[in-house]
Design a protein around this motif. Structure first.
Motif, PDB file in Angstrom:
ATOM      1  N   PRO A 294       0.780  -1.373   0.072  1.00 25.24           N
ATOM      2  CA  PRO A 294      -0.073   0.117   0.092  1.00 25.24           C
ATOM      3  C   PRO A 294       0.761   1.353  -0.155  1.00 25.24           C
ATOM      4  O   PRO A 294       0.416   2.149  -0.432  1.00 25.24           O
ATOM      5  CB  PRO A 294      -0.982  -0.171   1.301  1.00 25.24           C
ATOM      6  N   ARG A 297       0.955   2.768  -3.623  1.00 29.62           N
ATOM      7  CA  ARG A 297      -0.333   2.907  -4.425  1.00 29.62           C
ATOM      8  C   ARG A 297       0.292   4.079  -5.782  1.00 29.62           C
ATOM      9  O   ARG A 297       0.859   5.160  -5.331  1.00 29.62           O
ATOM     10  CB  ARG A 297      -1.157   3.564  -3.526  1.00 29.62           C
ATOM     11  N   ASP A 299      -1.854   6.308  -6.475  1.00 30.27           N
ATOM     12  CA  ASP A 299      -2.501   7.759  -6.306  1.00 30.27           C
ATOM     13  C   ASP A 299      -2.105   8.178  -4.733  1.00 30.27           C
ATOM     14  O   ASP A 299      -2.721   9.010  -4.445  1.00 30.27           O
ATOM     15  CB  ASP A 299      -3.935   7.507  -6.345  1.00 30.27           C
ATOM     16  N   ARG A 300      -1.076   7.507  -4.239  1.00 27.45           N
ATOM     17  CA  ARG A 300      -0.569   7.969  -2.939  1.00 27.45           C
ATOM     18  C   ARG A 300      -0.015   9.369  -2.665  1.00 27.45           C
ATOM     19  O   ARG A 300       0.358   9.876  -3.957  1.00 27.45           O
ATOM     20  CB  ARG A 300       0.643   7.170  -2.415  1.00 27.45           C
ATOM     21  N   GLU A 301      -0.184   9.941  -1.738  1.00 27.00           N
ATOM     22  CA  GLU A 301       0.418  11.237  -1.618  1.00 27.00           C
ATOM     23  C   GLU A 301       1.883  10.993  -1.355  1.00 27.00           C
ATOM     24  O   GLU A 301       2.207  10.242  -0.546  1.00 27.00           O
ATOM     25  CB  GLU A 301      -0.088  12.087  -0.487  1.00 27.00           C
ATOM     26  N   PRO A 310       0.370  13.299  -5.436  1.00 23.75           N
ATOM     27  CA  PRO A 310       0.353  12.124  -6.006  1.00 23.75           C
ATOM     28  C   PRO A 310       1.207  11.570  -6.996  1.00 23.75           C
ATOM     29  O   PRO A 310       1.584  12.509  -8.082  1.00 23.75           O
ATOM     30  CB  PRO A 310      -1.260  11.761  -6.381  1.00 23.75           C
ATOM     31  N   LYS A 312       0.473   9.513  -9.625  1.00 23.45           N
ATOM     32  CA  LYS A 312      -0.597   9.484 -10.796  1.00 23.45           C
ATOM     33  C   LYS A 312       0.170   9.040 -12.013  1.00 23.45           C
ATOM     34  O   LYS A 312       0.302   9.777 -12.894  1.00 23.45           O
ATOM     35  CB  LYS A 312      -1.279  10.809 -10.864  1.00 23.45           C
ATOM     36  N   SER A 483      -2.826   2.050   5.770  1.00 18.84           N
ATOM     37  CA  SER A 483      -4.030   1.931   5.374  1.00 18.84           C
ATOM     38  C   SER A 483      -4.371   1.597   3.754  1.00 18.84           C
ATOM     39  O   SER A 483      -3.279   1.619   3.122  1.00 18.84           O
ATOM     40  CB  SER A 483      -5.202   3.040   5.573  1.00 18.84           C
ATOM     41  N   PRO A 484      -5.289   0.838   3.341  1.00 20.10           N
ATOM     42  CA  PRO A 484      -5.421   0.356   1.852  1.00 20.10           C
ATOM     43  C   PRO A 484      -5.240   1.838   0.942  1.00 20.10           C
ATOM     44  O   PRO A 484      -4.846   1.430  -0.234  1.00 20.10           O
ATOM     45  CB  PRO A 484      -6.983   0.057   1.747  1.00 20.10           C
ATOM     46  N   ASP A 485      -5.632   2.968   1.303  1.00 15.43           N
ATOM     47  CA  ASP A 485      -5.530   4.068   0.473  1.00 15.43           C
ATOM     48  C   ASP A 485      -4.040   4.724   0.533  1.00 15.43           C
ATOM     49  O   ASP A 485      -3.671   5.631  -0.038  1.00 15.43           O
ATOM     50  CB  ASP A 485      -6.234   5.373   0.795  1.00 15.43           C
ATOM     51  N   GLY A 486      -3.157   4.052   1.297  1.00 18.69           N
ATOM     52  CA  GLY A 486      -1.586   4.525   1.191  1.00 18.69           C
ATOM     53  C   GLY A 486      -1.266   5.281   2.265  1.00 18.69           C
ATOM     54  O   GLY A 486      -0.143   5.592   2.562  1.00 18.69           O
ATOM     55  N   LYS A 487      -2.115   5.580   3.048  1.00 17.48           N
ATOM     56  CA  LYS A 487      -1.860   6.852   4.297  1.00 17.48           C
ATOM     57  C   LYS A 487      -1.181   5.907   5.275  1.00 17.48           C
ATOM     58  O   LYS A 487      -1.670   4.734   5.468  1.00 17.48           O
ATOM     59  CB  LYS A 487      -3.140   7.346   4.703  1.00 17.48           C
TER      60      LYS A 487
END
Length: 496
Positions: A294, A297, A299-301, A310, A312, A483-487
């Motif tokens: 994760p 990702r 799209d991670r920051e 990101p 991207k 977390s799954p969103d990369g945070k």
């Protein structure tokens, strides 16, 4: 630059002077492949009192570790160990191969697996390692690093200890496992209080496999006085002084006396996939599973690279792929002023993390599985047990020295507890084997290693770990929650 800090002498590029590789060869007693005339010129220009520096020896170790990592002997040894462990689990499950493999996977991951373990399972890495070991495949894509990690995680797991406990107590299982497990060696271990158990604990005693006991009849050092008091020549009776370097006492049992947490390393070491790949420390398959972390990702920051935006991108660039990796040098420093530090300095030997308890444990597992290793490798005769130990040391050289978890002398001291000769001189590099070993699919000898070392020394710089590639600011540390969103959320600070 060697190790990110050391480099070869500037004269190594001057054809009119003794090249760095030739000078190292000469000091180690290796005949560099040159003409007779050149050899005479080299000998004439060689300073008689010249000794190899720490940087020279570090380069030799990088070359040796690379030779070990690439050698069929090390790979076959690792395969025999992994196959033997999986076979033990399978037999304990009534010869059910599926259940045995599942037990091995559970042992490999543990109750709280790190991402690297989960990622490797998800990418089929562990399955590939085991499959290759069971079928004897020679797959160059699987590295000694991966095999060594798999073996160490399996043999140090609670599941492996519990398997040994079952065999320990059951004559029936001992008969069933005697072609894999050295039953006499198994019975040399005792049961004791579980690690971390308090005085009021009601937990049952467990088999204490990894006690770092020293079976060597030789001192671990030629200079034991550096480590403490030594018996006088006239001492016949009375207690032997407390001195970790004396025969029967153990440097690895007290390894914490000789190391401390690294000043700049410690928790949170990482490198980019691009840097590790360039340093020959990461395969394409490993990069692919690292991308599923994760932290990586698309799209991670991009907090880790301080760009605050990101990525991207359609494909995560390798120079943005975070690989969590903590070699020994990134975690530990050898304590200044200790007997070991002084001893290493006296011999100009590199140090990383002190006498290797990991290698000691490595060899304990290898000896427990010794019957299976001998069978798989086709080793027979009176010296087979000693050959297994030396092959274990060779495997540890490729695995631990290669990634700078430990230096060569630190690995050697871990193995010395199991009866092999402690080596502090040039024999550390020129005599890895006391005799030639011929097994199924490989042959190895000190002479063959030295022959390769002659050539390999010329590429020592590119074979060494690039310490400059490592960074020590992993967001949230290695125990941070991703977390799954990369945070990333850092773990709570321990309350005082």
């Amino acid at each position: 630059m060697l190790g990110g800090a050391q480099q070869q002498p500037e004269s190594s590029g001057n054809q009119d002077e003794l090249s760095w590789a030739k000078r190292v060869c000469q000091h180690l007693g290796i005949d560099f492949p040159d003409s007779v005339q050149q050899a005479e010129q080299i000998e004439a220009s060689m300073p008689k009192a010249d000794v190899l520096s720490v940087a020279d020896n570090k380069a030799v170790e990088a070359s040796m570790a690379q030779i070990a990592s690439d050698s069929p002997a090390a790979h076959k040894t690792a395969d025999s160990l992994i196959k033997s462990i999986v076979t033990v689990f399978t037999r304990l499950e009534g010869d059910d191969e599926l259940k045995g493999m599942m037990d091995a996977m559970q042992a490999y991951t543990g109750d709280n697996p790190k991402y690297g373990v989960v990622g490797q399972l998800g990418a089929g890495g562990f399955t590939k390692i085991v499959d290759g070991a069971k079928k004897g495949k020679e797959d160059s894509d699987v590295t000694i690093r991966e095999k060594g990690t798999a073996y160490f995680d399996l043999s140090n797991s609670p599941a492996f200890r519990k398997a040994m406990e079952k065999i320990y107590h059951s004559p029936e299982l001992q008969e069933k496992m005697k072609d894999i497990i050295d039953i006499d060696y198994l019975h040399s271990f005792k049961f004791g209080r579980p690690r971390g158990a308090g005085p009021d604990s009601t937990a049952p005693d467990e088999l204490k496999l990894y006690t770092y006991r020293n079976e060597n009849k030789q001192n671990a050092s030629e200079n034991p006085e550096l480590y403490g008091e030594v018996p006088g020549s006239d001492q016949v009776d009375g207690p032997v002084p407390q001195n970790d370097a004396l025969a029967g006492q153990s440097l690895t049992a007290n390894q914490r006396k000789y190391r401390e947490r690294g000043k700049k390393g410690g928790d949170g070491a990482w490198a980019t996939a691009a840097d590790l790949e360039a340093n020959k420390r990461l395969t394409e398959r490993e990069i692919n599973f690292a991308k599923t972390n994760p932290r990586n990702r698309h799209d991670r920051e991009d907090y880790q690279f301080k760009e605050n935006k990101p990525v991207k991108a359609g494909e995560m660039p390798k120079d943005k792929v975070i690989v969590e990796h903590q070699p020994g040098f990134s975690v530990w420093d050898v304590k200044d002023g200790t007997g070991f530090a002084k001893d290493a300095d006296l011999h100009n030997k590199p140090t990383v993390a002190g006498p290797s308890g990991t290698t000691d444990r490595f060899l304990t597992g290898i000896r427990l599985l010794g019957k299976g290793v001998m069978k798989e490798l086709g080793l027979e005769g009176d010296n087979a047990e000693n050959q297994v130990k030396e092959l274990g040391r060779w495997l540890a050289t490729g695995y631990l020295v290669g990634d700078e978890h430990h230096s060569a002398v630190e690995v050697n001291l871990g193995v010395a507890n199991h009866g092999l000769k402690p080596q502090w001189g040039s024999d550390l590099y020129t005599e890895p084997f006391s005799e030639p070993i011929k097994g199924k699919g490989f042959e190895i000898s000190s002479e063959a290693v030295v022959d390769q070392l002659e050539t390999k020394l010329e590429t020592a710089e590119e074979d060494a770990v690039n310490r400059d590639a490592y960074r020590f600011d992993l967001e949230g540390g290695s125990k941070g929650t991703v977390s799954p969103d990369g945070k990333v959320k850092a773990p709570p600070k321990p309350s005082r």
